[in-house]
Each structure stands twice: as C-alpha cells, then as structure tokens.
Design a protein around this motif. Structure first.
Motif, PDB file in Angstrom:
ATOM      1  N   HIS A   1      67.608  60.579  16.976  1.00  0.00           N
ATOM      2  CA  HIS A   1      67.317  59.346  16.241  1.00  0.00           C
ATOM      3  C   HIS A   1      68.537  58.793  15.509  1.00  0.00           C
ATOM      4  O   HIS A   1      68.516  57.650  15.049  1.00  0.00           O
ATOM      5  CB  HIS A   1      66.177  59.583  15.259  1.00  0.00           C
ATOM      6  CG  HIS A   1      64.939  60.082  15.925  1.00  0.00           C
ATOM      7  ND1 HIS A   1      64.197  59.322  16.798  1.00  0.00           N
ATOM      8  CD2 HIS A   1      64.332  61.296  15.881  1.00  0.00           C
ATOM      9  CE1 HIS A   1      63.187  60.033  17.257  1.00  0.00           C
ATOM     10  NE2 HIS A   1      63.248  61.240  16.712  1.00  0.00           N
TER      11      HIS A   1
ATOM     12  N   CYS B   1      72.147  57.125  14.900  1.00  0.00           N
ATOM     13  CA  CYS B   1      72.907  56.078  15.583  1.00  0.00           C
ATOM     14  C   CYS B   1      74.397  56.324  15.393  1.00  0.00           C
ATOM     15  O   CYS B   1      74.825  56.818  14.345  1.00  0.00           O
ATOM     16  CB  CYS B   1      72.546  54.699  15.040  1.00  0.00           C
ATOM     17  SG  CYS B   1      70.889  54.176  15.510  1.00  0.00           S
TER      18      CYS B   1
ATOM     19  N   MET C   1      79.086  52.793  25.642  1.00  0.00           N
ATOM     20  CA  MET C   1      77.784  52.476  25.052  1.00  0.00           C
ATOM     21  C   MET C   1      77.834  52.412  23.537  1.00  0.00           C
ATOM     22  O   MET C   1      77.043  51.698  22.922  1.00  0.00           O
ATOM     23  CB  MET C   1      76.734  53.504  25.491  1.00  0.00           C
ATOM     24  CG  MET C   1      76.240  53.292  26.888  1.00  0.00           C
ATOM     25  SD  MET C   1      74.815  54.337  27.243  1.00  0.00           S
ATOM     26  CE  MET C   1      75.617  55.687  28.076  1.00  0.00           C
TER      27      MET C   1
ATOM     28  N   VAL D   1      74.392  52.546  18.437  1.00  0.00           N
ATOM     29  CA  VAL D   1      73.313  52.879  19.366  1.00  0.00           C
ATOM     30  C   VAL D   1      72.823  54.286  19.036  1.00  0.00           C
ATOM     31  O   VAL D   1      73.602  55.128  18.583  1.00  0.00           O
ATOM     32  CB  VAL D   1      73.796  52.774  20.834  1.00  0.00           C
ATOM     33  CG1 VAL D   1      74.883  53.775  21.140  1.00  0.00           C
ATOM     34  CG2 VAL D   1      72.657  52.914  21.814  1.00  0.00           C
ATOM     35  N   SER D   2      71.533  54.525  19.251  1.00  0.00           N
ATOM     36  CA  SER D   2      70.980  55.854  18.961  1.00  0.00           C
ATOM     37  C   SER D   2      71.270  56.800  20.120  1.00  0.00           C
ATOM     38  O   SER D   2      71.444  56.386  21.267  1.00  0.00           O
ATOM     39  CB  SER D   2      69.471  55.770  18.714  1.00  0.00           C
ATOM     40  OG  SER D   2      68.786  55.514  19.922  1.00  0.00           O
TER      41      SER D   2
ATOM     42  N   SER E   1      69.156  58.704  21.451  1.00  0.00           N
ATOM     43  CA  SER E   1      68.047  58.613  22.412  1.00  0.00           C
ATOM     44  C   SER E   1      68.250  57.445  23.377  1.00  0.00           C
ATOM     45  O   SER E   1      67.904  57.541  24.556  1.00  0.00           O
ATOM     46  CB  SER E   1      66.693  58.505  21.704  1.00  0.00           C
ATOM     47  OG  SER E   1      66.601  57.324  20.955  1.00  0.00           O
ATOM     48  N   GLN E   2      68.831  56.347  22.912  1.00  0.00           N
ATOM     49  CA  GLN E   2      69.129  55.218  23.805  1.00  0.00           C
ATOM     50  C   GLN E   2      70.197  55.610  24.824  1.00  0.00           C
ATOM     51  O   GLN E   2      70.137  55.206  25.985  1.00  0.00           O
ATOM     52  CB  GLN E   2      69.588  54.004  23.002  1.00  0.00           C
ATOM     53  CG  GLN E   2      68.482  53.370  22.191  1.00  0.00           C
ATOM     54  CD  GLN E   2      69.010  52.294  21.258  1.00  0.00           C
ATOM     55  OE1 GLN E   2      69.872  52.555  20.427  1.00  0.00           O
ATOM     56  NE2 GLN E   2      68.486  51.093  21.408  1.00  0.00           N
ATOM     57  N   ILE E   3      71.167  56.409  24.394  1.00  0.00           N
ATOM     58  CA  ILE E   3      72.207  56.888  25.306  1.00  0.00           C
ATOM     59  C   ILE E   3      71.572  57.765  26.382  1.00  0.00           C
ATOM     60  O   ILE E   3      71.850  57.611  27.571  1.00  0.00           O
ATOM     61  CB  ILE E   3      73.300  57.655  24.540  1.00  0.00           C
ATOM     62  CG1 ILE E   3      74.055  56.715  23.592  1.00  0.00           C
ATOM     63  CG2 ILE E   3      74.263  58.338  25.509  1.00  0.00           C
ATOM     64  CD1 ILE E   3      74.980  57.422  22.610  1.00  0.00           C
TER      65      ILE E   3
ATOM     66  N   THR F   1      68.466  57.802  27.475  1.00  0.00           N
ATOM     67  CA  THR F   1      67.654  56.982  28.371  1.00  0.00           C
ATOM     68  C   THR F   1      68.522  56.271  29.402  1.00  0.00           C
ATOM     69  O   THR F   1      68.212  56.255  30.595  1.00  0.00           O
ATOM     70  CB  THR F   1      66.829  55.956  27.565  1.00  0.00           C
ATOM     71  OG1 THR F   1      65.963  56.667  26.674  1.00  0.00           O
ATOM     72  CG2 THR F   1      66.018  55.053  28.471  1.00  0.00           C
ATOM     73  N   ALA F   2      69.640  55.703  28.943  1.00  0.00           N
ATOM     74  CA  ALA F   2      70.544  54.992  29.851  1.00  0.00           C
ATOM     75  C   ALA F   2      71.159  55.947  30.877  1.00  0.00           C
ATOM     76  O   ALA F   2      71.201  55.635  32.076  1.00  0.00           O
ATOM     77  CB  ALA F   2      71.643  54.284  29.062  1.00  0.00           C
TER      78      ALA F   2
ATOM     79  N   GLU G   1      69.683  65.440  27.048  1.00  0.00           N
ATOM     80  CA  GLU G   1      69.642  65.430  25.581  1.00  0.00           C
ATOM     81  C   GLU G   1      70.621  66.443  25.006  1.00  0.00           C
ATOM     82  O   GLU G   1      71.376  66.132  24.081  1.00  0.00           O
ATOM     83  CB  GLU G   1      68.229  65.720  25.078  1.00  0.00           C
ATOM     84  CG  GLU G   1      67.262  64.592  25.298  1.00  0.00           C
ATOM     85  CD  GLU G   1      65.837  64.943  24.926  1.00  0.00           C
ATOM     86  OE1 GLU G   1      65.559  66.114  24.550  1.00  0.00           O
ATOM     87  OE2 GLU G   1      64.977  64.041  25.000  1.00  0.00           O
TER      88      GLU G   1
END
Length: 95
Positions: free
Chosen positions: A9, A11, A50, A55-56, A58-60, A62-63, A76
């Motif tokens: 979570h 960033c 990125m 950016v979080s 988790s977003q990294i 996902t990408a 992860e």
C-alpha cells in the motif's frame, strides 16, 4: 525513525539527483548523491519508469503481472525487495 518494511500500500517516487540511461534494453543509473552506479536491469528499469510519478507497490505489481509471465506472490515479493533496496540506497522516496 526509519521504517524497516514496506507494504504493497506504500507509494514511491524517484529520488532526485540520479542520471539514468538505457543500455542494451537495460537501465543503468548513476547516483550523484552517493557516487555509485546501479544496473537496474530490464524489469528494474520498468519499475523505475513507473515511479516517475508517485505509485503504490500494488500498482507496480499489477502492471508487471500484465506485462510478464509471473505469479502474484513471486511478483509481490520481488517488487517489495527491489523497492526496499532502492529505498536503502536513497534512490527513491516513500510518499
């Protein structure tokens, strides 16, 4: 007090004072602050791109999972480990 562990979570954003270049599909970096060179590799270079804006983690993840054939748990773990290393070296900042 410095946080020891980061979470999905949290960033992150690139730190200032780094010179980054593409070399043969991989990113290499020179930190002006500590005078060290780093080879971020292909995936590390993608993560670096990125985090140009906050950016979080988790977003990294996902990408990267959509771009590479990697399972969520492994992705992860690898992303958090890489971000912890960048943080320890003072190359990124937590937002």
């Amino acid at each position: 007090m410095i946080k020891n562990k980061i979470s999905l979570h949290d960033c992150f954003v690139q730190g200032k004072g780094n010179i980054v270049s593409n070399m043969g599909g991989e990113k290499v970096m020179l930190s002006i602050d500590n005078g060290k060179y780093y080879n971020l590799g292909e995936v590390g270079g993608r993560i670096w791109d990125m985090i140009a804006l906050p950016v979080s983690a988790s977003q990294i993840v996902t990408a990267l999972m959509s771009e590479y054939h990697v399972g969520q748990e492994e992705c992860e773990q690898q992303v958090l480990s890489f971000l912890e290393l960048l943080m320890k070296e003072g190359l990124i900042q937590s937002e």
